[in-house]
Design a protein around this motif. Sequence first.
Motif, PDB file in Angstrom:
ATOM      1  N   LEU A   4      20.267 -20.008 -11.829  1.00 50.65           N
ATOM      2  CA  LEU A   4      20.072 -21.307 -11.191  1.00 50.65           C
ATOM      3  C   LEU A   4      18.738 -21.847 -11.672  1.00 50.65           C
ATOM      4  CD1 LEU A   4      22.079 -22.476  -9.221  1.00 50.65           C
ATOM      5  CD2 LEU A   4      20.594 -21.770  -7.342  1.00 50.65           C
ATOM      6  N   GLY A  18      13.014 -21.345  -4.345  1.00 57.34           N
ATOM      7  CA  GLY A  18      13.475 -20.361  -5.326  1.00 57.34           C
ATOM      8  C   GLY A  18      13.102 -18.945  -4.923  1.00 57.34           C
ATOM      9  N   VAL A  77      16.972 -16.932 -10.470  1.00 55.86           N
ATOM     10  CA  VAL A  77      16.594 -18.317 -10.233  1.00 55.86           C
ATOM     11  C   VAL A  77      15.289 -18.618 -10.966  1.00 55.86           C
ATOM     12  CG1 VAL A  77      15.711 -17.640  -7.954  1.00 55.86           C
ATOM     13  CG2 VAL A  77      16.060 -20.028  -8.416  1.00 55.86           C
ATOM     14  N   TYR A 170      24.706 -21.334  -5.943  1.00 54.93           N
ATOM     15  CA  TYR A 170      24.612 -20.113  -6.766  1.00 54.93           C
ATOM     16  C   TYR A 170      25.940 -19.350  -6.739  1.00 54.93           C
ATOM     17  CZ  TYR A 170      22.796 -15.814  -8.834  1.00 54.93           C
ATOM     18  OH  TYR A 170      22.589 -14.723  -9.658  1.00 54.93           O
TER      19      TYR A 170
END
Length: 175
Positions: A4, A18, A77, A170
């Motif tokens: 992501l 994040g 991420v 996600y």
Amino acid sequence: MKRLILEGFMGCGKSTCGKVLSKEFLIPFADTDKEIEEAEGRSINTIFEESGEEHFRDLETALLLDLSGSDRFPKGVISLGGGMPVREENRALIRSCGTVVYIRASAELLKERLRKRSAGRPMLKDSSIDERVDRLLSEREGIYMEIADHIVETDGKEVYQVVNELKRIYNSSVR
Ligand code: S3P
């Protein structure tokens, strides 16, 4: 590969959200500013002061080339520096790195946050925060939109609500 990629203006909450997502999902987290600072052994501010913005942008492009062409970060991420998508050549690279999410905040919210947190952000030096945010955001908003697979609005939301949206993205993402 399942990554992501969080993009958005300085102060929008890319790194905060994040990091929470990475802890809750037990997936790796990377922040491009931190990666550049570690590789260079100097802060973003110092890089701008000693070598100039263009050099910093070259370092961002080199990092993106590395991330997009390697499997050293197969899942997780990644939070991007707010100016990374501005260079045209970076945009396709960013998209090739994973699923891109624009963490969107209004100019008002960004100004309120950045008035308290402008230290360490060279793009906010030398003129009023309000003017800088208005100018940069108007230049960048369309670019953030253009490369985003998803847009997450953050005004009026708590971190956990934004993270819940990121979790859904996600889980359903394929690249
Ligand atoms: C920048 C944003 C910063 C950092 C650098 C330049 C920009 O990252 O990369 O100061 O041009 O918007 P954050 O968005 O994480 O603050």
